[in-house]
Design an enzyme around this catalytic site. Sequence first.
Site, PDB file in Angstrom:
ATOM      1  N   HIS A 233       0.869  -1.188   0.000  1.00 26.19           N
ATOM      2  CA  HIS A 233       0.000   0.000   0.000  1.00 26.19           C
ATOM      3  C   HIS A 233       0.904   1.236   0.000  1.00 26.19           C
ATOM      4  O   HIS A 233       1.682   1.423  -0.924  1.00 26.19           O
ATOM      5  CB  HIS A 233      -0.948  -0.086   1.205  1.00 26.19           C
ATOM      6  CG  HIS A 233      -2.020   0.960   1.278  1.00 26.19           C
ATOM      7  ND1 HIS A 233      -2.423   1.737   0.224  1.00 26.19           N
ATOM      8  CD2 HIS A 233      -2.816   1.336   2.322  1.00 26.19           C
ATOM      9  CE1 HIS A 233      -3.397   2.544   0.592  1.00 26.19           C
ATOM     10  NE2 HIS A 233      -3.660   2.339   1.876  1.00 26.19           N
ATOM     11  N   VAL A 267       7.237  -5.762  -8.451  1.00 28.82           N
ATOM     12  CA  VAL A 267       8.046  -4.549  -8.633  1.00 28.82           C
ATOM     13  C   VAL A 267       7.296  -3.385  -7.984  1.00 28.82           C
ATOM     14  O   VAL A 267       6.164  -3.060  -8.371  1.00 28.82           O
ATOM     15  CB  VAL A 267       8.297  -4.282 -10.139  1.00 28.82           C
ATOM     16  CG1 VAL A 267       9.080  -2.999 -10.335  1.00 28.82           C
ATOM     17  CG2 VAL A 267       9.023  -5.462 -10.776  1.00 28.82           C
ATOM     18  N   GLY A 269       5.783   0.077  -6.820  1.00 30.24           N
ATOM     19  CA  GLY A 269       5.411   1.269  -7.577  1.00 30.24           C
ATOM     20  C   GLY A 269       4.673   0.941  -8.844  1.00 30.24           C
ATOM     21  O   GLY A 269       4.339   1.825  -9.622  1.00 30.24           O
ATOM     22  N   PHE A 270       4.367  -0.367  -9.028  1.00 26.73           N
ATOM     23  CA  PHE A 270       3.634  -0.758 -10.239  1.00 26.73           C
ATOM     24  C   PHE A 270       2.404  -1.573  -9.875  1.00 26.73           C
ATOM     25  O   PHE A 270       2.380  -2.289  -8.880  1.00 26.73           O
ATOM     26  CB  PHE A 270       4.537  -1.594 -11.163  1.00 26.73           C
ATOM     27  CG  PHE A 270       5.536  -0.762 -11.921  1.00 26.73           C
ATOM     28  CD1 PHE A 270       6.725  -0.398 -11.325  1.00 26.73           C
ATOM     29  CD2 PHE A 270       5.259  -0.319 -13.207  1.00 26.73           C
ATOM     30  CE1 PHE A 270       7.642   0.394 -12.008  1.00 26.73           C
ATOM     31  CE2 PHE A 270       6.178   0.464 -13.902  1.00 26.73           C
ATOM     32  CZ  PHE A 270       7.361   0.829 -13.295  1.00 26.73           C
ATOM     33  N   HIS A 272      -2.049  -1.913  -9.772  1.00 29.41           N
ATOM     34  CA  HIS A 272      -3.086  -1.303  -8.937  1.00 29.41           C
ATOM     35  C   HIS A 272      -4.318  -2.192  -8.970  1.00 29.41           C
ATOM     36  O   HIS A 272      -4.646  -2.766  -9.980  1.00 29.41           O
ATOM     37  CB  HIS A 272      -3.463   0.098  -9.451  1.00 29.41           C
ATOM     38  CG  HIS A 272      -4.184   0.885  -8.421  1.00 29.41           C
ATOM     39  ND1 HIS A 272      -5.540   0.796  -8.214  1.00 29.41           N
ATOM     40  CD2 HIS A 272      -3.725   1.747  -7.495  1.00 29.41           C
ATOM     41  CE1 HIS A 272      -5.880   1.599  -7.219  1.00 29.41           C
ATOM     42  NE2 HIS A 272      -4.807   2.174  -6.766  1.00 29.41           N
ATOM     43  N   ASP A 323       3.032   5.836  -6.770  1.00 34.78           N
ATOM     44  CA  ASP A 323       4.241   5.722  -5.957  1.00 34.78           C
ATOM     45  C   ASP A 323       5.522   5.743  -6.781  1.00 34.78           C
ATOM     46  O   ASP A 323       6.566   6.190  -6.276  1.00 34.78           O
ATOM     47  CB  ASP A 323       4.180   4.431  -5.122  1.00 34.78           C
ATOM     48  CG  ASP A 323       3.086   4.501  -4.093  1.00 34.78           C
ATOM     49  OD1 ASP A 323       2.407   3.485  -3.871  1.00 34.78           O
ATOM     50  OD2 ASP A 323       2.875   5.599  -3.528  1.00 34.78           O
ATOM     51  N   ARG A 348      -2.846  12.110   2.801  1.00 42.03           N
ATOM     52  CA  ARG A 348      -4.047  11.260   2.874  1.00 42.03           C
ATOM     53  C   ARG A 348      -4.872  11.475   4.127  1.00 42.03           C
ATOM     54  O   ARG A 348      -6.056  11.119   4.178  1.00 42.03           O
ATOM     55  CB  ARG A 348      -3.598   9.784   2.776  1.00 42.03           C
ATOM     56  CG  ARG A 348      -4.693   8.732   2.690  1.00 42.03           C
ATOM     57  CD  ARG A 348      -5.690   8.950   1.547  1.00 42.03           C
ATOM     58  NE  ARG A 348      -5.119   8.954   0.216  1.00 42.03           N
ATOM     59  CZ  ARG A 348      -4.931   7.865  -0.524  1.00 42.03           C
ATOM     60  NH1 ARG A 348      -5.225   6.690  -0.044  1.00 42.03           N
ATOM     61  NH2 ARG A 348      -4.425   7.954  -1.727  1.00 42.03           N
TER      62      ARG A 348
HETATM   63  C1  SDX Z   1      -1.384   2.090  -3.321  1.00 39.90           C
HETATM   64  O1  SDX Z   1      -6.165   0.999  -3.394  1.00 39.90           O
HETATM   65  C2  SDX Z   1      -5.602   2.089  -3.637  1.00 39.90           C
HETATM   66  O2  SDX Z   1      -6.178   3.005  -4.206  1.00 39.90           O
HETATM   67  C3  SDX Z   1      -4.182   2.212  -3.138  1.00 39.90           C
HETATM   68  C4  SDX Z   1      -3.459   3.476  -3.504  1.00 39.90           C
HETATM   69  C5  SDX Z   1      -4.059   4.666  -2.832  1.00 39.90           C
HETATM   70  O3  SDX Z   1      -3.917   5.772  -3.358  1.00 39.90           O
HETATM   71  O4  SDX Z   1      -4.574   4.482  -1.704  1.00 39.90           O
HETATM   72  O5  SDX Z   1      -3.495   3.664  -4.906  1.00 39.90           O
HETATM   73  C6  SDX Z   1      -2.005   3.416  -3.056  1.00 39.90           C
HETATM   74  O6  SDX Z   1      -1.405   1.268  -2.466  1.00 39.90           O
HETATM   75  C7  SDX Z   1      -0.835   1.788  -4.687  1.00 39.90           C
HETATM   76  C8  SDX Z   1      -0.203   0.380  -4.774  1.00 39.90           C
HETATM   77  C9  SDX Z   1       1.196   0.432  -4.137  1.00 39.90           C
HETATM   78  N1  SDX Z   1       1.743  -0.944  -4.073  1.00 39.90           N
HETATM   79  C10 SDX Z   1       2.740  -1.323  -4.865  1.00 39.90           C
HETATM   80  O7  SDX Z   1       3.241  -0.648  -5.758  1.00 39.90           O
HETATM   81  C11 SDX Z   1       3.248  -2.726  -4.569  1.00 39.90           C
HETATM   82  C12 SDX Z   1       3.404  -3.530  -5.856  1.00 39.90           C
HETATM   83  N2  SDX Z   1       2.085  -3.740  -6.446  1.00 39.90           N
HETATM   84  C13 SDX Z   1       1.495  -5.067  -6.274  1.00 39.90           C
HETATM   85  O8  SDX Z   1       1.653  -5.602  -5.000  1.00 39.90           O
HETATM   86  C14 SDX Z   1       0.103  -5.125  -6.848  1.00 39.90           C
HETATM   87  O9  SDX Z   1       0.101  -4.473  -8.062  1.00 39.90           O
HETATM   88  C15 SDX Z   1      -1.057  -4.611  -6.049  1.00 39.90           C
HETATM   89  C16 SDX Z   1      -1.188  -5.297  -4.747  1.00 39.90           C
HETATM   90  C17 SDX Z   1      -0.958  -3.147  -5.855  1.00 39.90           C
HETATM   91  C18 SDX Z   1      -2.286  -4.916  -6.853  1.00 39.90           C
HETATM   92  O10 SDX Z   1      -2.328  -6.267  -7.090  1.00 39.90           O
HETATM   93  P1  SDX Z   1      -3.325  -6.836  -8.229  1.00 39.90           P
HETATM   94  O11 SDX Z   1      -2.830  -6.371  -9.552  1.00 39.90           O
HETATM   95  O12 SDX Z   1      -4.702  -6.505  -7.856  1.00 39.90           O
HETATM   96  O13 SDX Z   1      -3.296  -8.376  -8.177  1.00 39.90           O
HETATM   97  P2  SDX Z   1      -2.197  -9.437  -7.964  1.00 39.90           P
HETATM   98  O14 SDX Z   1      -1.241  -8.964  -6.891  1.00 39.90           O
HETATM   99  O15 SDX Z   1      -2.937 -10.694  -7.709  1.00 39.90           O
HETATM  100  O16 SDX Z   1      -1.381  -9.540  -9.380  1.00 39.90           O
HETATM  101  C19 SDX Z   1      -2.026 -10.060 -10.548  1.00 39.90           C
HETATM  102  C20 SDX Z   1      -0.888 -10.416 -11.505  1.00 39.90           C
HETATM  103  C21 SDX Z   1       0.104 -11.392 -10.872  1.00 39.90           C
HETATM  104  O17 SDX Z   1       0.738 -12.083 -11.921  1.00 39.90           O
HETATM  105  P3  SDX Z   1       0.315 -13.627 -12.220  1.00 39.90           P
HETATM  106  O18 SDX Z   1       0.599 -14.386 -10.908  1.00 39.90           O
HETATM  107  O19 SDX Z   1      -1.174 -13.575 -12.553  1.00 39.90           O
HETATM  108  O20 SDX Z   1       1.226 -14.036 -13.362  1.00 39.90           O
HETATM  109  O21 SDX Z   1      -0.122  -9.235 -11.814  1.00 39.90           O
HETATM  110  C22 SDX Z   1       1.185  -9.392 -11.303  1.00 39.90           C
HETATM  111  C23 SDX Z   1       1.120 -10.492 -10.264  1.00 39.90           C
HETATM  112  O22 SDX Z   1       2.374 -11.117 -10.103  1.00 39.90           O
HETATM  113  N3  SDX Z   1       1.582  -8.150 -10.669  1.00 39.90           N
HETATM  114  C24 SDX Z   1       2.833  -7.709 -10.624  1.00 39.90           C
HETATM  115  C25 SDX Z   1       2.769  -6.482  -9.931  1.00 39.90           C
HETATM  116  N4  SDX Z   1       1.496  -6.238  -9.595  1.00 39.90           N
HETATM  117  C26 SDX Z   1       0.758  -7.271 -10.062  1.00 39.90           C
HETATM  118  N5  SDX Z   1       3.993  -8.246 -11.112  1.00 39.90           N
HETATM  119  C27 SDX Z   1       5.112  -7.520 -10.870  1.00 39.90           C
HETATM  120  N6  SDX Z   1       5.129  -6.323 -10.199  1.00 39.90           N
HETATM  121  C28 SDX Z   1       3.973  -5.782  -9.724  1.00 39.90           C
HETATM  122  N7  SDX Z   1       3.992  -4.623  -9.078  1.00 39.90           N
END
Ligand code: SDX
Length: 386
Positions: A233, A267, A269-270, A272, A323, A348
């Site tokens: 998050h 990774v 920062g990527f 959502h 991010d 926030r």
């Molecule tokens: C914030 O909710 C909000 O609005 C939050 C926020 C806000 O303003 O309040 O926007 C702030 O929290 C932004 C998010 C910050 N977090 C990160 O950057 C951490 C990295 N991101 C991931 O953990 C992920 O993208 C999430 C948790 C944010 C979202 O996850 P998803 O896309 O809903 O679902 P998932 O984790 O199940 O991924 C689905 C697929 C997977 O691949 P497969 O297993 O299907 O092959 O996408 C891939 C994941 O591995 N994937 C990523 C990835 N995010 C998803 N692969 C590599 N890097 C990533 N960042």
Amino acid sequence: MTRGARAPANNRQKVMAELGYSQGWGVVAGATRISSVGQAGLRYRGYDIAKLAETVCFEEVLHLLVYGELPTRRQLAFLRDTLMEFRRLPRPVVDVLRSIPTDTDLMDVLRTTVSLLGHYDPTHGDTPDDLRRRSIWLTASIASLIAARHRFVNRLEPLDPQPGLAHAEELLFQLHGETPDEEAARLIDLTLILYAEHDFNASTFTARVIASTRSDLVSAIVGAIGALKGPLHGGANERAMEMLAQFHTPDDAAAFITRALERKDKVMGFGHRVYRNGDHRAEILEAALRRHAETAGAAKWMAIYDAIKTPMVTEKGIHPNLDFPCALTYHLLNLPVDLYTPLFVASRVAGWCAHVIEQVEEDKLYRPLSAYVGEPPRPVPPMSAR
Ligand code: SDX
């Protein structure tokens, strides 16, 4: 002792899918008038985020979120006076800020000191208007907590608030002790606007659940700080900069991301949970970051940034969230990484407070159901049989 084995994860998700539930996302958990988040765009109280980012300052967004409307000139002046009135921290809180071990995570310091601050709340009452005034007090105080702690950690004394500065300018002044240049203040103000509100994200929903029990605003904000700290998050902006900081050249970054994608690493920062084709906020900030990088002679950093972003988008179809550009923006403004997520809090808190007030007015307890996927009914064995 062999406890009952937990149902394997895929079975849990299969059972839940069969029951028609999704694991915590894609589920509408309530209604809000505060913002709308979707592929089509992000709006705060009906105003498009790109238009807000172009035309207003964070204080106007704070007023919009907490009071429901953009302020008039007079209301903005009054809001700024109120922020100024609340910036000075109570002495016992300053003493604790000084005494917490310097290697303590700043998000943990915030969680502790916002809770402590609650004992010195100068506002009174629990009507929505009382909560609005308390929201302004928390917004002013949290910025001062962050700045004071940053100075203690750097063996400096906190600075008295400076009258006449906008909130972003004041924040930079209290951090560095000098009036910031216009560009830096504008970029900080832009990140405060973009981070301010995002409907039912994990930390906001945490605040709403706490508020739904008729608990108090400070408790809800302390809970939200705990939720935001997590790297999935709010903590992602710090992790994203730690990732970028290891590269000396764009080739280093390209090699890293190739390996990361092969290993299916997350990774920072990527991605959502809602935005599947890109985070509107990230696009706005990235444009400002590119302009700043050009004038700041930071072309190499943008090349490293793109060496990570391009394969994520073209090979994985995963876009930067706010991010990622924010991490590099704060770095180019010479802000230390441990300030990044606390600055997310400084912004926030406006959205959290707006949602707490909305939840208080709704006055409905949150109590979701769960899908049971554990052991079937079984008799209790006597100790001799265990
Ligand atoms: C914030 O909710 C909000 O609005 C939050 C926020 C806000 O303003 O309040 O926007 C702030 O929290 C932004 C998010 C910050 N977090 C990160 O950057 C951490 C990295 N991101 C991931 O953990 C992920 O993208 C999430 C948790 C944010 C979202 O996850 P998803 O896309 O809903 O679902 P998932 O984790 O199940 O991924 C689905 C697929 C997977 O691949 P497969 O297993 O299907 O092959 O996408 C891939 C994941 O591995 N994937 C990523 C990835 N995010 C998803 N692969 C590599 N890097 C990533 N960042």
